[in-house]
Design an enzyme around this catalytic site. Structure first.
Site, PDB file in Angstrom:
ATOM      1  N   CYS A   1       2.201  -5.904  -0.888  1.00  0.00           N
ATOM      2  CA  CYS A   1       1.765  -4.826   0.010  1.00  0.00           C
ATOM      3  C   CYS A   1       2.810  -4.559   1.085  1.00  0.00           C
ATOM      4  O   CYS A   1       2.907  -3.459   1.612  1.00  0.00           O
ATOM      5  CB  CYS A   1       0.434  -5.197   0.649  1.00  0.00           C
TER       6      CYS A   1
ATOM      7  N   ARG B   1      10.661  -9.587  -3.611  1.00  0.00           N
ATOM      8  CA  ARG B   1       9.712 -10.702  -3.628  1.00  0.00           C
ATOM      9  C   ARG B   1       8.553 -10.284  -4.527  1.00  0.00           C
ATOM     10  O   ARG B   1       8.036  -9.158  -4.378  1.00  0.00           O
ATOM     11  CB  ARG B   1       9.221 -10.991  -2.218  1.00  0.00           C
TER      12      ARG B   1
ATOM     13  N   GLU C   1       2.342   3.873  -3.039  1.00  0.00           N
ATOM     14  CA  GLU C   1       2.877   2.525  -3.245  1.00  0.00           C
ATOM     15  C   GLU C   1       3.499   2.453  -4.630  1.00  0.00           C
ATOM     16  O   GLU C   1       2.827   2.755  -5.619  1.00  0.00           O
ATOM     17  CB  GLU C   1       1.733   1.514  -3.222  1.00  0.00           C
TER      18      GLU C   1
ATOM     19  N   GLY D   1      -6.855  -5.564  -0.882  1.00  0.00           N
ATOM     20  CA  GLY D   1      -6.661  -4.784  -2.099  1.00  0.00           C
ATOM     21  C   GLY D   1      -6.237  -3.375  -1.748  1.00  0.00           C
ATOM     22  O   GLY D   1      -5.701  -3.125  -0.660  1.00  0.00           O
ATOM     23  N   SER D   2      -6.525  -2.454  -2.646  1.00  0.00           N
ATOM     24  CA  SER D   2      -6.045  -1.078  -2.452  1.00  0.00           C
ATOM     25  C   SER D   2      -6.900  -0.333  -1.428  1.00  0.00           C
ATOM     26  O   SER D   2      -8.077  -0.654  -1.214  1.00  0.00           O
ATOM     27  CB  SER D   2      -6.071  -0.345  -3.786  1.00  0.00           C
TER      28      SER D   2
ATOM     29  N   LYS E   1     -14.496 -13.678  -4.708  1.00  0.00           N
ATOM     30  CA  LYS E   1     -14.379 -12.968  -5.990  1.00  0.00           C
ATOM     31  C   LYS E   1     -12.902 -12.616  -6.178  1.00  0.00           C
ATOM     32  O   LYS E   1     -12.401 -11.650  -5.621  1.00  0.00           O
ATOM     33  CB  LYS E   1     -15.221 -11.686  -6.011  1.00  0.00           C
ATOM     34  N   PRO E   2     -12.198 -13.429  -6.976  1.00  0.00           N
ATOM     35  CA  PRO E   2     -10.782 -13.125  -7.199  1.00  0.00           C
ATOM     36  C   PRO E   2     -10.626 -11.981  -8.202  1.00  0.00           C
ATOM     37  O   PRO E   2     -11.577 -11.609  -8.878  1.00  0.00           O
ATOM     38  CB  PRO E   2     -10.245 -14.435  -7.787  1.00  0.00           C
TER      39      PRO E   2
ATOM     40  N   TRP F   1      -4.690  -9.438  -7.300  1.00  0.00           N
ATOM     41  CA  TRP F   1      -3.987 -10.282  -8.267  1.00  0.00           C
ATOM     42  C   TRP F   1      -2.563 -10.619  -7.828  1.00  0.00           C
ATOM     43  O   TRP F   1      -1.929 -11.471  -8.428  1.00  0.00           O
ATOM     44  CB  TRP F   1      -3.933  -9.575  -9.637  1.00  0.00           C
ATOM     45  N   ASN F   2      -2.030  -9.939  -6.817  1.00  0.00           N
ATOM     46  CA  ASN F   2      -0.580 -10.090  -6.592  1.00  0.00           C
ATOM     47  C   ASN F   2      -0.199 -11.401  -5.899  1.00  0.00           C
ATOM     48  O   ASN F   2       0.922 -11.867  -6.065  1.00  0.00           O
ATOM     49  CB  ASN F   2       0.011  -8.866  -5.884  1.00  0.00           C
TER      50      ASN F   2
ATOM     51  N   GLU G   1      -7.624  -5.611   4.416  1.00  0.00           N
ATOM     52  CA  GLU G   1      -6.158  -5.670   4.277  1.00  0.00           C
ATOM     53  C   GLU G   1      -5.813  -4.779   3.093  1.00  0.00           C
ATOM     54  O   GLU G   1      -6.026  -5.164   1.945  1.00  0.00           O
ATOM     55  CB  GLU G   1      -5.708  -7.118   4.020  1.00  0.00           C
TER      56      GLU G   1
END
Ligand code: NAD
Length: 495
Positions: free
Chosen positions: A301, A295, A398, A245-246, A191-192, A167-168, A267
């Site tokens: 990330c 930012r 994080e 994602g995570s 798939k968002p 989502w970021n 990623e």
């Protein structure tokens, strides 16, 4: 259900978006989910429901794979020049509609409009870059060492790709995958994230307008990402999984993909050190820290997660950062004055607050911020901490928020060891006027990307990605990004 013309004719007045309906985008058609269920989309600045999108079922996932399969041959056989022109048109349309897209991103994600505008420009650039790369894919030709035959290597599209995004960066994380996949000749199912689906659907309408044929890009939202993804990966026609994602979810998906021996690009999370040596230009380092930390309000990330500042410059840097962070305008992302918008969810705010209180309990000093405000919206104030000990949870996890933890260091070897004391290895920042030292430290830091005297490194023309638990593979760059969506085919030829 087709949202395309209305969306882009609208003045970017936020209230209008609430009246939209959005369908699953499968085979060039907009449709509800097979069981009619929906996912509500929340505005993180007000906690109000602003839209509802379909909640895809396993049957919808199967339909999306089917549509991608039906479109695969036609797209693979479309000449590279034509594919390139369509990608270029996507770049142009995103650029033309930048304000509307930025407003939509701010609305559903909460990020400040200026960050959203930056994201749209970045997202568009993946199409321009890959339009240029699409016509430069070439093979290899050589003589076998034995002299017996020629070695011919052809690069072919890998097949149907499942793309999963966070989502970021609702626009850029999608275009960073879609553009190279399409340049390579693949068809995709995106798939968002459920938190920010509107941008992905708005972009799908725009791809169609640019000439992307039905079924080449399909978009489905679901509240059951595990089973839906597993079902798609179990279809033998799916040959690629590209995930951003995570790290935790990345591990789950790698295990799922292993069952079917599917190529994976991952990623994943980061824990970037931001290192300032005594000889750094203080103002430049502070400017860079504000970009690297703030930012997207820290929800990146690559965000500076740990700031290590050498003893001689430490106090001046800490005071300079406190002043800049305390002066930031906090508010709804859609307000043009806002510099720091809300976090994505209440859960995210709770996590950030837990990390800040843990650091304070272990002896860190809070210089500004550090408390969850009253009222509606998922806000967390820009926060600076100093004397953050290595045992603090935020040194290892994080933060994903507007919190800058500063620690003092004395020497080069010490700070390299501290920087590498993490399971992650995505990004790192170094500030020094001594270029030799900068390059030496850069070579010793375990990280896929380094910014030297800069607060930003993301660039579609450079390979983006991490080492260690930050992932596998690269996105963007000369050849790297497209290579993730291609297979080498070797032909031994006797001539
Ligand atoms: P997340 O891992 O929770 O979710 C990412 C995506 O995976 C979402 O679309 C989500 O719906 C989906 N998902 C969740 N569980 C799934 C499952 N079991 N099967 C299939 N899909 C599943 O991450 P997030 O909270 O959306 O994003 C933040 C994370 O993303 C941070 O860790 C951040 O560092 C990372 N990130 C990395 C990069 C990068 O380029 N390395 C870029 C942006 C964000």
């Amino acid at each position: 259900m087709n949202i395309s013309p209305e969306l882009f004719d609208m003045d970017p007045d936020m209230s209008d978006y609430t009246t939209f309906s959005h369908g699953l985008y499968i085979g060039g058609k907009w449709r509800p989910s097979s069981d009619g269920r929906v996912i509500e989309v929340i505005d993180p600045s007000t906690e109000a429901v602003i839209a509802a999108v379909p909640d895809a079922t396993l049957a919808d996932a199967a339909a999306a794979v089917e549509a991608a399969a039906e479109a695969a041959t036609g797209w693979r056989e479309t000449p590279p020049r034509r594919r390139s022109e369509i990608l270029r048109r996507c770049f142009e349309l995103i650029t033309e509609r930048a304000e509307t897209l930025a407003a939509l991103i701010s609305l559903e994600n909460g990020k400040a409009l200026r960050d959203a505008r930056g994201e749209v420009a970045y997202a568009a650039e993946f199409f321009r870059w890959n339009a240029e790369e699409a016509v430069r894919i070439s093979g290899e030709f050589g003589l076998a060492p034995s002299g017996a035959n020629r070695i011919v290597v052809d690069y072919q599209p890998i097949g149907i790709c499942v793309l999963i995004t966070p989502w970021n960066f609702p626009a850029a994380m999608a275009t960073r995958k879609i553009a190279p996949a399409l340049a390579a000749g693949c068809t995709v199912i995106l798939k968002p994230a459920s938190e920010t689906p509107l941008t992905a659907y708005a972009l799908a309408a725009l791809y169609e307008e640019a000439g992307v044929p039905p079924g080449v890009v399909n978009v489905i939202t679901t509240s059951s990402p595990g089973p839906v993804t597993a079902a798609m990966l179990a279809d033998a026609r799916v040959r690629k999984l590209s995930f951003t994602g995570s790290t935790g979810v990345g591990r789950v998906l790698l295990a799922e993909a292993a069952k079917h021996v599917i190529s994976c690009s991952m990623e994943l999370g980061g824990n970037a050190p931001f290192i300032v040596f005594d000889d750094a230009d203080l103002e430049a380092a502070l400017d860079g820290a504000m970009i690297a930390k703030m930012r997207n309000a820290g929800e990146a990330c690559t965000a500076a997660n740990r700031l290590y500042v050498q003893a001689g410059i430490h106090d001046a840097f800490a005071e300079g950062l406190r002043r800049r962070m305390a002066a930031l305008n906090v508010g709804p992302g859609t307000d043009s004055e806002t510099e720091c918008g809300p976090m994505i969810t209440r859960k995210a705010v709770d996590k950030i607050d837990r990390l800040v209180q843990d650091a304070a309990d272990r002896g860190a000093k809070i210089l500004c911020g550090g408390a969850v405000p009253e009222g509606r919206g998922y806000y967390y104030p820009p926060t600076v901490l100093r004397d953050v000990p290595a045992e603090a949870a935020m040194a290892h996890e994080e933060i994903f928020g507007p919190v800058a933890p500063i620690s003092r260091f004395e020497g080069e070897a010490e700070v390299i060891a501290k920087a590498n004391d993490t399971e992650y290895g995505l990004a790192a920042y170094i500030y020094t006027r001594d270029l030799a030292r900068g390059m030496r430290v850069a070579s010793k830091i375990e990280s896929g990307m380094i910014a030297l005297n800069r607060g930003l490194m993301s660039d579609p023309a450079a390979p983006f990605g991490g080492v260690k638990q930050s992932g596998l593979g690269r996105e963007g760059g000369q050849k790297h990004g497209i290579a993730e969506f291609m297979e080498a085919k070797y032909v031994a030829v006797t001539i």
